[in-house]
Design a protein around this motif. Structure first.
Motif, PDB file in Angstrom:
ATOM      1  N   ASP A 287       0.819  -1.211   0.000  1.00  0.00           N
ATOM      2  CA  ASP A 287       0.000   0.000   0.000  1.00  0.00           C
ATOM      3  C   ASP A 287       0.852   1.260   0.000  1.00  0.00           C
ATOM      4  OD1 ASP A 287      -2.349  -1.398  -0.054  1.00  0.00           O
ATOM      5  OD2 ASP A 287      -2.673  -1.350   2.113  1.00  0.00           O
ATOM      6  N   ALA A 288       2.053   1.162   0.569  1.00  0.00           N
ATOM      7  CA  ALA A 288       2.963   2.305   0.613  1.00  0.00           C
ATOM      8  C   ALA A 288       3.770   2.450  -0.670  1.00  0.00           C
ATOM      9  CB  ALA A 288       3.905   2.173   1.798  1.00  0.00           C
ATOM     10  N   GLY A 289       3.485   1.625  -1.663  1.00  0.00           N
ATOM     11  CA  GLY A 289       4.164   1.738  -2.939  1.00  0.00           C
ATOM     12  C   GLY A 289       5.392   0.862  -3.089  1.00  0.00           C
ATOM     13  N   LYS A 290       5.664  -0.010  -2.123  1.00  0.00           N
ATOM     14  CA  LYS A 290       6.812  -0.901  -2.212  1.00  0.00           C
ATOM     15  C   LYS A 290       6.474  -2.119  -3.071  1.00  0.00           C
ATOM     16  CE  LYS A 290       9.379   1.435   0.715  1.00  0.00           C
ATOM     17  NZ  LYS A 290      10.659   2.066   0.327  1.00  0.00           N
ATOM     18  N   LYS A 291       7.453  -2.591  -3.814  1.00  0.00           N
ATOM     19  CA  LYS A 291       7.313  -3.870  -4.517  1.00  0.00           C
ATOM     20  C   LYS A 291       7.687  -4.980  -3.540  1.00  0.00           C
ATOM     21  CE  LYS A 291      10.052  -2.933  -7.932  1.00  0.00           C
ATOM     22  NZ  LYS A 291      10.812  -3.138  -9.171  1.00  0.00           N
ATOM     23  N   VAL A 292       6.722  -5.814  -3.251  1.00  0.00           N
ATOM     24  CA  VAL A 292       6.879  -6.789  -2.181  1.00  0.00           C
ATOM     25  C   VAL A 292       6.738  -8.197  -2.734  1.00  0.00           C
ATOM     26  CG1 VAL A 292       6.049  -7.540   0.082  1.00  0.00           C
ATOM     27  CG2 VAL A 292       5.879  -5.130  -0.565  1.00  0.00           C
ATOM     28  N   ALA A 293       7.677  -9.055  -2.337  1.00  0.00           N
ATOM     29  CA  ALA A 293       7.589 -10.488  -2.645  1.00  0.00           C
ATOM     30  C   ALA A 293       7.283 -11.229  -1.350  1.00  0.00           C
ATOM     31  CB  ALA A 293       8.896 -10.976  -3.249  1.00  0.00           C
ATOM     32  N   LEU A 294       6.189 -11.967  -1.344  1.00  0.00           N
ATOM     33  CA  LEU A 294       5.772 -12.722  -0.163  1.00  0.00           C
ATOM     34  C   LEU A 294       5.940 -14.204  -0.464  1.00  0.00           C
ATOM     35  CD1 LEU A 294       4.470 -13.100   2.601  1.00  0.00           C
ATOM     36  CD2 LEU A 294       2.233 -12.825   1.507  1.00  0.00           C
ATOM     37  N   PHE A 370      12.859  -6.840  -6.051  1.00  0.00           N
ATOM     38  CA  PHE A 370      11.798  -6.345  -5.175  1.00  0.00           C
ATOM     39  C   PHE A 370      12.398  -5.435  -4.113  1.00  0.00           C
ATOM     40  CE2 PHE A 370       9.903 -10.109  -6.990  1.00  0.00           C
ATOM     41  CZ  PHE A 370       8.564  -9.775  -7.154  1.00  0.00           C
ATOM     42  N   ASP A 371      11.549  -4.537  -3.635  1.00  0.00           N
ATOM     43  CA  ASP A 371      11.993  -3.649  -2.554  1.00  0.00           C
ATOM     44  C   ASP A 371      12.105  -4.407  -1.235  1.00  0.00           C
ATOM     45  OD1 ASP A 371      12.050  -1.393  -4.216  1.00  0.00           O
ATOM     46  OD2 ASP A 371       9.890  -1.112  -3.967  1.00  0.00           O
ATOM     47  N   VAL A 372      11.152  -5.284  -0.977  1.00  0.00           N
ATOM     48  CA  VAL A 372      11.132  -6.053   0.263  1.00  0.00           C
ATOM     49  C   VAL A 372      10.743  -7.482  -0.055  1.00  0.00           C
ATOM     50  CG1 VAL A 372      10.195  -6.267   2.603  1.00  0.00           C
ATOM     51  CG2 VAL A 372      10.433  -3.998   1.575  1.00  0.00           C
ATOM     52  N   VAL A 373      11.455  -8.433   0.586  1.00  0.00           N
ATOM     53  CA  VAL A 373      11.122  -9.855   0.464  1.00  0.00           C
ATOM     54  C   VAL A 373      10.779 -10.362   1.859  1.00  0.00           C
ATOM     55  CG1 VAL A 373      11.913 -12.141  -0.208  1.00  0.00           C
ATOM     56  CG2 VAL A 373      12.673 -10.126  -1.495  1.00  0.00           C
ATOM     57  N   LEU A 374       9.571 -10.921   2.005  1.00  0.00           N
ATOM     58  CA  LEU A 374       9.127 -11.464   3.292  1.00  0.00           C
ATOM     59  C   LEU A 374       8.898 -12.961   3.155  1.00  0.00           C
ATOM     60  CD1 LEU A 374       6.522  -8.757   4.431  1.00  0.00           C
ATOM     61  CD2 LEU A 374       8.911  -8.972   5.127  1.00  0.00           C
ATOM     62  N   CYS A 375       9.479 -13.711   4.088  1.00  0.00           N
ATOM     63  CA  CYS A 375       9.332 -15.168   4.079  1.00  0.00           C
ATOM     64  C   CYS A 375       8.599 -15.612   5.346  1.00  0.00           C
ATOM     65  CB  CYS A 375      10.696 -15.855   4.019  1.00  0.00           C
ATOM     66  SG  CYS A 375      11.709 -15.380   2.602  1.00  0.00           S
ATOM     67  N   ASP A 376       7.453 -16.217   5.156  1.00  0.00           N
ATOM     68  CA  ASP A 376       6.728 -16.773   6.298  1.00  0.00           C
ATOM     69  C   ASP A 376       7.303 -18.153   6.589  1.00  0.00           C
ATOM     70  OD1 ASP A 376       4.843 -17.261   8.287  1.00  0.00           O
ATOM     71  OD2 ASP A 376       3.443 -18.166   6.863  1.00  0.00           O
ATOM     72  N   ALA A 377       7.927 -18.307   7.770  1.00  0.00           N
ATOM     73  CA  ALA A 377       8.641 -19.543   8.098  1.00  0.00           C
ATOM     74  C   ALA A 377       8.022 -20.218   9.315  1.00  0.00           C
ATOM     75  CB  ALA A 377      10.115 -19.246   8.362  1.00  0.00           C
ATOM     76  N   PRO A 378       8.292 -21.511   9.528  1.00  0.00           N
ATOM     77  CA  PRO A 378       7.737 -22.227  10.679  1.00  0.00           C
ATOM     78  C   PRO A 378       8.320 -21.703  11.992  1.00  0.00           C
ATOM     79  CG  PRO A 378       8.537 -23.749   8.995  1.00  0.00           C
ATOM     80  CD  PRO A 378       9.050 -22.393   8.633  1.00  0.00           C
ATOM     81  N   PRO A 379       7.706 -22.073  13.110  1.00  0.00           N
ATOM     82  CA  PRO A 379       8.246 -21.677  14.423  1.00  0.00           C
ATOM     83  C   PRO A 379       9.647 -22.240  14.634  1.00  0.00           C
ATOM     84  CG  PRO A 379       5.996 -22.489  14.639  1.00  0.00           C
ATOM     85  CD  PRO A 379       6.426 -22.801  13.245  1.00  0.00           C
TER      86      PRO A 379
END
Length: 498
Positions: A287-294, A370-379
């Protein structure tokens, strides 16, 4: 603990403190009401000497009386004084029984003896005090040696007669009630402090900061309907919880990670909200205009595709084994600059895949495009996947659920990351109460609905297909080519999910 901590403890345990105070007050009231009222009466006897008329003889007699006064005080409770009283009043008790009701004292530097008697009957107490005073006045001259002219040198005179008491001396109801309330209050405060000392759960950002030695990136407000609307930034952008994700987005942009912007979002134990935190943070960044890879890097219990409502049968695992190109399975979502790579099929060796050279290469490619890369990882505590993956990123973001994760668990998660050389970029407190003593939001004016945050898709983005901006990568043997990357920017277009 600081003063604010003690105030928070009292606010949090006020009910226990009040209940114990009332119990102490009730116990004191019950004790006072069940006691038999005891009345106390006192008579006073003066001790003097039969001395000559000169000043020296009077002074000598006064000194003699003072030296003997303690002896006379002790005589008050002896049978020689009490037996005549028992016989005179026909009490029908022994001197030992009467002695338990009698006490005597003498003020310092005086020759006055005060005889006090306690009894349930105020009239009987007064009669006993007067009779004992009279008996003592008779007995003392008999036991003192006679002087030369005959007679005793000591004379006892009753100077104050006992009167029946109008109010009982015991129980002292106001004093008992005050003591009972104070004891109950002390027990309540002590129990509250003990519960706080023994509580090993992480409840405030300061607790987490002391354990992780990392900065606080934000606190996510608790929402009872979080399961019904996990994508709160998309579904209700005006809510306090959505605002907390935007605050997290702002704080994340101030992190200095050496020019890199890839993060592993993980937690100590399951059900701390790491997946919803990752997704909402990705939406807020877009929403802030960043290119995000999830990336859904939870290859054991993937949730990203389910939450976003996209097809997740093919994804990260297929890219890592070279079955598909990343551009073919990375899907745009929500009319934003947000692209999602689902987990794909659950492999038998998640840790090995996430720690492979192919995964490192994929992260390098995504970080560049990408501007930001977010990785959802296990506990971190159940499995080692997140720690292995975090080693290849710029850092890990630890999600700590307020009031759920313990200090030992959070410390174990931190140690798991440090063991493999991964960096803790910061932590996020999730499920933070919005009310009560543990509230993190009372001092902040979240929820300014009048200023209307509205998320509207551009017309050009509605109903059209978008391509994932996968950059140009040299084709090398054993490198990108083996992962199925093409040197061209291509991606399978899909209709924007909402």
């Amino acid at each position: 603990m600081e003063l604010s901590d003690y105030i928070r403890v009292l606010r949090k345990n006020w009910l226990v403190i009040v209940v114990l105070t009332l119990i102490g007050l009730g116990a004191a009231a019950g004790y006072s009401l069940t006691r038999t009222p005891i009345y106390e009466s006192s008579s006073t006897v003066a001790v003097s000497t039969q001395a000559g008329g000169s000043t020296a003889e009077v002074a000598q007699g006064a000194n003699f009386a003072q030296t003997r006064i303690n002896t006379y005080v002790g005589l008050v409770s002896t049978p020689i004084v009490l037996n005549p009283v028992i016989a005179e009043l026909d009490l029908g008790i022994t001197s030992s029984q009467l002695r338990s009701k009698v006490s005597a004292s003498s003020a310092l530097n005086t020759t006055l003896i005060t005889i006090s008697v306690s009894d349930p009957d105020p009239v009987a107490a007064a009669e006993l005090a007067n009779a004992i005073g009279a008996s003592l006045s008779t007995v003392v001259p008999q036991i003192e040696p006679e002087i030369g002219e005959g007679g005793s040198p000591i004379r006892l005179t009753r100077v104050s007669d006992a009167q029946p008491a109008l109010e009982p001396a015991s129980p002292n109801v106001p004093l008992n009630l005050a003591l009972g309330a104070l004891v109950g209050l002390a027990l309540g405060v002590g129990l509250a402090v003990l519960r706080t000392v023994l509580d090993n759960r992480v409840r405030t950002p300061r607790d987490a900061e002391q354990i992780t030695e990392a900065p606080s990136l934000g606190a996510i407000a608790f929402d009872a309907k979080a399961k019904e609307r996990p994508l709160i930034v998309h579904a209700d952008p005006l809510s306090p919880r959505a605002e907390s994700f935007r605050a997290l987005r702002t704080n994340l942009q101030f992190l200095d990670m050496g020019g890199r912007a890839s993060f592993v979002v993980t937690s100590s134990i399951p059900s701390e909200g790491k997946s919803t935190t990752t997704i909402n943070l990705a939406i807020a960044l877009a929403d802030a205009g960043k290119k995000v890879a999830l990336l859904d890097a939870d290859l054991r219990q993937p949730k990203v595709a389910e939450y976003l409502g996209i097809e997740g049968g093919v994804g990260l695992t297929d890219v890592l084994i070279g079955r598909v190109r990343v551009g073919d399975v990375m899907l745009p979502w929500g009319g934003r600059s947000l692209f999602v790579l689902p987990a794909g099929k659950i492999p038998p060796n998640p840790s090995e895949l996430l720690g492979s050279k192919q995964m490192a290469t994929l992260l390098d490619v995504l970080e560049r495009d990408f501007d930001v890369v977010l990785c959802d990882a296990p506990p971190l505590l159940p499995v080692t996947d997140a720690a292995i993956l975090a080693r290849g990123t710029s850092g890990a973001i630890l999600v700590a659920s307020a009031g759920k994760v313990t200090r030992h668990q959070l410390e174990g998660a931190k140690n798991a990351l440090e063991t493999v050389g991964a960096k803790v970029a910061g932590f996020v407190m999730s499920m933070v109460p919005t009310r009560g003593p543990d509230s993190y939001y009372n001092a902040y004016g979240y929820g300014y609905g009048g200023y209307g945050y509205v998320q509207e898709q551009p017309k050009a983005a509605r109903g059209r297909k978008r391509k994932a901006p996968i950059g140009v990568v040299p084709v090398e043997t054993g490198g990108i080519a083996d992962l199925g990357f093409d040197s061209r920017r291509e991606a399978r277009g899909t209709t924007d999910a909402s």
